[in-house]
Design a protein around this motif. Structure first.
Motif, PDB file in Angstrom:
ATOM      1  N   MET A 156      21.463  35.152  64.852  1.00 37.64           N
ATOM      2  CA  MET A 156      20.579  34.967  63.694  1.00 37.64           C
ATOM      3  C   MET A 156      20.811  33.611  63.064  1.00 37.64           C
ATOM      4  N   ASP A 157      22.072  33.253  62.879  1.00 45.92           N
ATOM      5  CA  ASP A 157      22.397  31.981  62.229  1.00 45.92           C
ATOM      6  C   ASP A 157      21.857  30.794  63.013  1.00 45.92           C
ATOM      7  N   GLU A 158      21.868  30.908  64.324  1.00 43.87           N
ATOM      8  CA  GLU A 158      21.370  29.822  65.161  1.00 43.87           C
ATOM      9  C   GLU A 158      19.861  29.620  65.013  1.00 43.87           C
ATOM     10  N   GLN A 159      19.155  30.656  64.523  1.00 45.46           N
ATOM     11  CA  GLN A 159      17.694  30.601  64.509  1.00 45.46           C
ATOM     12  C   GLN A 159      17.081  30.467  63.111  1.00 45.46           C
ATOM     13  N   VAL A 160      17.919  30.418  62.084  1.00 47.61           N
ATOM     14  CA  VAL A 160      17.393  30.234  60.735  1.00 47.61           C
ATOM     15  C   VAL A 160      17.688  28.827  60.259  1.00 47.61           C
ATOM     16  N   SER A 161      16.900  28.364  59.296  1.00 47.54           N
ATOM     17  CA  SER A 161      17.086  27.033  58.718  1.00 47.54           C
ATOM     18  C   SER A 161      17.077  27.169  57.200  1.00 47.54           C
ATOM     19  N   PRO A 162      18.181  27.641  56.636  1.00 49.23           N
ATOM     20  CA  PRO A 162      18.189  27.939  55.203  1.00 49.23           C
ATOM     21  C   PRO A 162      18.054  26.706  54.328  1.00 49.23           C
ATOM     22  N   GLY A 163      17.477  26.933  53.134  1.00 48.21           N
ATOM     23  CA  GLY A 163      17.605  25.997  52.034  1.00 48.21           C
ATOM     24  C   GLY A 163      18.737  26.535  51.187  1.00 48.21           C
ATOM     25  N   ASP A 164      18.480  26.746  49.902  1.00 46.09           N
ATOM     26  CA  ASP A 164      19.469  27.449  49.094  1.00 46.09           C
ATOM     27  C   ASP A 164      19.597  28.899  49.552  1.00 46.09           C
ATOM     28  N   TYR A 165      18.508  29.443  50.102  1.00 47.86           N
ATOM     29  CA  TYR A 165      18.485  30.815  50.586  1.00 47.86           C
ATOM     30  C   TYR A 165      17.940  30.818  52.008  1.00 47.86           C
ATOM     31  N   ILE A 166      17.970  31.966  52.653  1.00 44.93           N
ATOM     32  CA  ILE A 166      17.683  32.015  54.087  1.00 44.93           C
ATOM     33  C   ILE A 166      16.276  31.543  54.417  1.00 44.93           C
ATOM     34  N   LEU A 167      15.300  31.877  53.568  1.00 39.30           N
ATOM     35  CA  LEU A 167      13.909  31.513  53.841  1.00 39.30           C
ATOM     36  C   LEU A 167      13.480  30.229  53.151  1.00 39.30           C
ATOM     37  N   GLY A 168      14.384  29.608  52.425  1.00 40.13           N
ATOM     38  CA  GLY A 168      14.018  28.384  51.705  1.00 40.13           C
ATOM     39  C   GLY A 168      14.764  28.268  50.399  1.00 40.13           C
ATOM     40  N   ASP A 169      14.042  28.022  49.330  1.00 40.40           N
ATOM     41  CA  ASP A 169      14.690  27.750  48.052  1.00 40.40           C
ATOM     42  C   ASP A 169      14.536  28.868  47.036  1.00 40.40           C
ATOM     43  N   ARG A 170      14.113  30.051  47.491  1.00 39.70           N
ATOM     44  CA  ARG A 170      13.925  31.161  46.562  1.00 39.70           C
ATOM     45  C   ARG A 170      14.640  32.401  47.082  1.00 39.70           C
ATOM     46  N   LEU A 171      15.390  33.058  46.202  1.00 42.29           N
ATOM     47  CA  LEU A 171      16.089  34.279  46.559  1.00 42.29           C
ATOM     48  C   LEU A 171      15.097  35.367  46.971  1.00 42.29           C
ATOM     49  N   SER A 172      15.425  36.074  48.048  1.00 44.29           N
ATOM     50  CA  SER A 172      14.611  37.214  48.474  1.00 44.29           C
ATOM     51  C   SER A 172      15.515  38.409  48.748  1.00 44.29           C
ATOM     52  N   VAL A 173      14.907  39.567  48.956  1.00 42.29           N
ATOM     53  CA  VAL A 173      15.705  40.743  49.295  1.00 42.29           C
ATOM     54  C   VAL A 173      16.423  40.562  50.625  1.00 42.29           C
ATOM     55  N   LEU A 174      15.934  39.683  51.481  1.00 38.21           N
ATOM     56  CA  LEU A 174      16.644  39.384  52.721  1.00 38.21           C
ATOM     57  C   LEU A 174      18.035  38.832  52.428  1.00 38.21           C
ATOM     58  N   ASP A 175      18.148  37.958  51.445  1.00 36.68           N
ATOM     59  CA  ASP A 175      19.452  37.389  51.078  1.00 36.68           C
ATOM     60  C   ASP A 175      20.395  38.466  50.552  1.00 36.68           C
ATOM     61  N   LEU A 176      19.869  39.393  49.762  1.00 35.67           N
ATOM     62  CA  LEU A 176      20.692  40.488  49.251  1.00 35.67           C
ATOM     63  C   LEU A 176      21.176  41.375  50.394  1.00 35.67           C
ATOM     64  N   TYR A 177      20.299  41.642  51.332  1.00 37.47           N
ATOM     65  CA  TYR A 177      20.621  42.477  52.493  1.00 37.47           C
ATOM     66  C   TYR A 177      21.738  41.840  53.320  1.00 37.47           C
ATOM     67  N   VAL A 178      21.583  40.555  53.637  1.00 38.53           N
ATOM     68  CA  VAL A 178      22.589  39.851  54.425  1.00 38.53           C
ATOM     69  C   VAL A 178      23.908  39.771  53.666  1.00 38.53           C
ATOM     70  N   THR A 179      23.850  39.496  52.373  1.00 40.65           N
ATOM     71  CA  THR A 179      25.067  39.359  51.579  1.00 40.65           C
ATOM     72  C   THR A 179      25.909  40.624  51.622  1.00 40.65           C
ATOM     73  N   VAL A 180      25.270  41.770  51.460  1.00 42.36           N
ATOM     74  CA  VAL A 180      26.010  43.033  51.502  1.00 42.36           C
ATOM     75  C   VAL A 180      26.534  43.306  52.907  1.00 42.36           C
ATOM     76  N   MET A 181      25.683  43.201  53.905  1.00 42.29           N
ATOM     77  CA  MET A 181      26.098  43.546  55.264  1.00 42.29           C
ATOM     78  C   MET A 181      27.168  42.601  55.798  1.00 42.29           C
ATOM     79  N   SER A 182      27.180  41.357  55.320  1.00 37.03           N
ATOM     80  CA  SER A 182      28.189  40.397  55.788  1.00 37.03           C
ATOM     81  C   SER A 182      29.588  40.754  55.317  1.00 37.03           C
ATOM     82  N   ARG A 183      29.703  41.668  54.368  1.00 36.20           N
ATOM     83  CA  ARG A 183      31.003  42.101  53.883  1.00 36.20           C
ATOM     84  C   ARG A 183      31.545  43.295  54.653  1.00 36.20           C
TER      85      ARG A 183
END
Length: 217
Positions: free
Chosen positions: A146-173
């Motif tokens: 996944m990391d190889e295929q994303v191009s994050p800004g401040d957040y995974i999809l760009g510069d705005r927080l989304s539920v995707l960021d919350l999902y990844v943040t929890v699962m990464s722990r």
């Protein structure tokens, strides 16, 4: 019809991104705490709501049941478009948003059904150990891909927080924990650190998924 959401969940579990989203949206909700992996009584209590005996399960204000964390997150974000927690249906980022929101439970989250109780698939203790090791490696490999295929800004999809960021943040722990995640997913590591530090969620993390000693693995 109720005015609140009822979340069947557990501290540190897959209900965390759902609860965090509700916090950000300012939605009224209450949590019925049951960790189905901890006891038969807790599993039975969850099973009375969700026949898969898994959390999260959410009762909407309409009285409808929703299960599957990705579906719940997408529904919450799309139901409150003014918050911008998901790209709009016609936005350029929408396709990648949906891609990764489904990738997470299909490729990573599903591994934990096996890891929570390897005896579900293993014939003996030796096989259980092999399953535990190989599922941990599979999770790390999926984070890397996944990391190889994303191009994050401040957040995974760009510069705005989304539920995707919350999902990844929890699962990464979860296993294999953050130290491995930082090694295999360096681009997303900056994102999850930003979400960890979001002042709007400071009280939430402290209450529901605290940064205790050794939590990074």
């Amino acid at each position: 019809m109720s005015s609140e959401y009822v979340v069947h969940g557990a501290s540190g579990s897959g209900s965390m991104p759902v609860e965090a989203t509700m916090r950000l949206l300012g939605l009224p909700y209450r949590v019925i705490e049951n960790a189905p992996w901890e006891s038969k009584a807790a599993a039975d209590a969850v099973g009375a709501v969700n026949r898969l005996r898994q959390v999260p399960a959410v009762i909407l204000p309409s009285g409808e049941l929703m299960t599957e964390s990705a579906a719940i997150l997408i529904h919450l974000a799309d139901s409150h478009p003014q918050a911008g927690l998901a790209p709009a249906p016609d936005a350029r980022e929408r396709a990648q948003f949906l891609r990764w929101m489904i990738y997470l439970p299909a490729s990573i989250y599903s591994m934990f059904w096996v890891r929570d109780d390897p005896s579900r698939l293993a014939a003996d203790a030796a096989a259980e150990q092999v399953i535990s090791q190989r599922t941990a490696q599979r999770i790390a490999d999926c984070w890397r891909m996944m990391d190889e295929q994303v191009s994050p800004g401040d957040y995974i999809l760009g510069d705005r927080l989304s539920v995707l960021d919350l999902y990844v943040t929890v699962m990464s722990r979860w296993t294999p924990r953050r130290k491995v995640f930082h090694q295999v997913a360096p681009k997303m590591s900056a994102v999850v650190r930003r979400v960890d530090a979001d002042p709007r969620l400071a009280d939430f993390w402290a209450q529901r998924m605290p940064f205790e000693a050794g939590w990074e693995g």
